[in-house]
Write a protein that holds these residues in place. Structure first.
Motif, PDB file in Angstrom:
ATOM      1  N   TYR A 166       0.825  -1.205   0.000  1.00 34.34           N
ATOM      2  CA  TYR A 166       0.000   0.000   0.000  1.00 34.34           C
ATOM      3  C   TYR A 166       0.863   1.260   0.000  1.00 34.34           C
ATOM      4  CZ  TYR A 166      -4.542  -2.282   0.670  1.00 34.34           C
ATOM      5  OH  TYR A 166      -5.685  -3.010   0.491  1.00 34.34           O
TER       6      TYR A 166
ATOM      7  N   ASP B 158     -11.662   0.373   0.248  1.00 34.41           N
ATOM      8  CA  ASP B 158     -10.431   1.159   0.367  1.00 34.41           C
ATOM      9  C   ASP B 158     -10.723   2.620   0.091  1.00 34.41           C
ATOM     10  OD1 ASP B 158      -8.156  -0.884   0.650  1.00 34.41           O
ATOM     11  OD2 ASP B 158      -9.291  -1.683  -1.050  1.00 34.41           O
ATOM     12  N   GLN B 159     -10.145   3.474   0.920  1.00 38.66           N
ATOM     13  CA  GLN B 159     -10.295   4.918   0.715  1.00 38.66           C
ATOM     14  C   GLN B 159      -8.917   5.569   0.764  1.00 38.66           C
ATOM     15  OE1 GLN B 159     -11.575   7.871   3.854  1.00 38.66           O
ATOM     16  NE2 GLN B 159     -13.434   7.873   2.588  1.00 38.66           N
ATOM     17  N   ILE B 160      -8.574   6.267  -0.324  1.00 36.73           N
ATOM     18  CA  ILE B 160      -7.311   7.006  -0.375  1.00 36.73           C
ATOM     19  C   ILE B 160      -7.629   8.493  -0.340  1.00 36.73           C
ATOM     20  CG2 ILE B 160      -5.309   7.591  -1.809  1.00 36.73           C
ATOM     21  CD1 ILE B 160      -5.348   4.739  -2.858  1.00 36.73           C
TER      22      ILE B 160
ATOM     23  N   HIS C  32      -4.188   6.000   3.398  1.00 35.27           N
ATOM     24  CA  HIS C  32      -5.053   4.895   2.975  1.00 35.27           C
ATOM     25  C   HIS C  32      -5.758   4.321   4.197  1.00 35.27           C
ATOM     26  CE1 HIS C  32      -5.663   0.472   2.613  1.00 35.27           C
ATOM     27  NE2 HIS C  32      -6.316   0.866   1.544  1.00 35.27           N
ATOM     28  N   ASP C  33      -7.053   4.072   4.071  1.00 35.58           N
ATOM     29  CA  ASP C  33      -7.843   3.493   5.152  1.00 35.58           C
ATOM     30  C   ASP C  33      -8.855   2.519   4.584  1.00 35.58           C
ATOM     31  OD1 ASP C  33      -7.007   5.045   7.634  1.00 35.58           O
ATOM     32  OD2 ASP C  33      -7.578   6.697   6.306  1.00 35.58           O
ATOM     33  N   LYS C  34      -9.361   1.672   5.454  1.00 39.20           N
ATOM     34  CA  LYS C  34     -10.509   0.833   5.142  1.00 39.20           C
ATOM     35  C   LYS C  34     -11.719   1.478   5.827  1.00 39.20           C
ATOM     36  CE  LYS C  34      -8.552  -2.917   3.171  1.00 39.20           C
ATOM     37  NZ  LYS C  34      -8.949  -3.511   1.879  1.00 39.20           N
TER      38      LYS C  34
END
Length: 388
Positions: A304, A358-360, A339-341
């Motif tokens: 990632y 996924d969120q960027i 980056h996060d879930k």
């Protein structure tokens, strides 16, 4: 790093225990041979840290226990400085026979005096590093002062060194006298890096000065300010390894041609060292890994991390291309990414309403003599970068 336990024999046919530390991936650029300090062993924490730093630069390192120490055979009482030199020669011969002759010699304390004495005779050696080394092996006699009178009278004595008792025989002192010379330093003929702490209470900093003055160029000195003789602080040992590795690659000749990925190809190779993965992109070598929290060693960014790096780099490059084409005064671009879930929006996927996606997030900062319209246009262009 990955390691292999090896054994070779000393001049008396007794087994010497060694360990070769290899780079985590790929073939070693070259081999190094490490000589540990007086009465120490190959498993000293500082030696382990230094060796790991060298492997991260692509070098393989052989470290071994001198006769009678650590896991090696033989009786320490029957060893001396000359037998240490013999052990080093046989370790060199082992690498030359089984792998590749070492091009780098590293010696700590009395091990440093040993590599200074022998390296000039080793044809393949290109560079020598000493750490806290005495300028002459006779210096070690001051550690034996408590038992020297008994040694002279009875031929041997038990001497406390570093909190452990060792039997020292008169032949050990006699051998030091026979090797009392600066000639090996003057005739070394190798690139030399001297590393020493001004606070070293065991081997004074004046020894580094004597070595430096006796040696011929190319020679360098690095101060290990604040470090103790055994480099008990991990950061001191890490500094030694990192600097020594960076310095050494200037002088060594790679044992093989490095594999280069063709234009447009990226190679990845997972080793037997956990998650650590070698990446070859053209002539560039990179490592990917996972955080220690999930079982990795943190030797490189996670996948990632590389994904975010690719997006950030592509964003910045795209803005530079556009600004140059439009003659916009764009002076600097900074892109920060996370980056996060995150939970899916309710109703977006009813069968997976409890799932995550996924969120960027990307924060772009631009500097320059820019109008509000130009700034807005640059942000629009950022979304058109190829990686986006």
């Amino acid at each position: 790093m990955k390691s292999k336990t090896i054994t070779f024999e000393n001049s008396e046919g007794q087994p010497l225990s060694g360990r070769i530390d290899f780079p985590v991936a790929g073939k070693p650029k070259a081999f190094a041979l490490f000589a540990h300090c007086f009465t120490c062993s190959k498993n000293l924490t500082a030696v382990n840290i230094i060796s790991q730093a060298l492997t991260q630069e692509g070098l393989a390192v052989l470290r071994f226990d001198f006769t009678g120490l650590g896991q090696s055979g033989g009786d320490f009482a029957d060893s001396n400085f000359s037998s240490n030199l013999s052990d080093l020669q046989l370790a060199y011969d082992f690498l030359a026979r089984e792998y590749s002759a070492p091009q780098l010699m590293i010696g700590h304390s009395l091990g440093g005096a040993a590599v200074l004495h022998i390296s000039g005779q080793l044809e393949r050696v290109k560079a020598v590093v000493t750490v806290g080394a005495p300028s002459n092996p006779i210096h070690v006699r001051h550690l034996l002062e408590q038992g020297e009178a008994e040694i002279e009278e009875h031929g041997e004595a038990k001497v406390n060194i570093g909190g452990r008792p060792f039997k020292i025989k008169k032949q050990f002192l006699d051998d030091l006298e026979e090797n009392d010379t600066h000639h090996p330093i003057e005739s070394l003929g190798k690139s030399l890096l001297i590393m020493h702490s001004p606070q070293d209470a065991i081997v004074g900093i004046e020894n580094a000065s004597e070595i430096y003055l006796k040696a011929k160029h190319p020679k360098s000195f690095i101060t290990l300010d604040g470090a103790d003789h055994l480099m008990m602080r991990a950061e001191d040992a890490q500094y030694v390894g990192t600097v020594a590795a960076t310095w050494a690659v200037r002088y060594i000749e790679p044992d093989h041609e490095e594999e280069v990925a063709p234009e447009g190809e990226v190679w990845t190779r997972l080793t037997d060292n956990g998650f650590t993965t070698e990446i070859t992109a053209g002539s560039h070598k990179l490592l990917a890994d996972e955080p220690k929290s999930v079982g990795g060693k943190e030797l490189g960014p996670s996948p990632y991390g590389y994904l975010l790096a690719a997006l950030g780099a592509c964003t910045a490059m795209t803005l530079r291309i556009y600004a140059d084409f439009k003659k916009i005064d764009l002076q600097e671009v900074e892109v920060k990414l996370t980056h996060d879930k995150v939970h899916m929006i309710d109703g977006e996927s009813s069968e997976q309403s409890g799932g995550k996606i996924d969120q960027i997030k990307r924060l772009i900062r631009v500097e320059g003599n820019l109008t509000p319209e130009q700034r807005q246009r640059l942000i629009e262009i950022a979304d058109r970068c190829p990686v986006h």
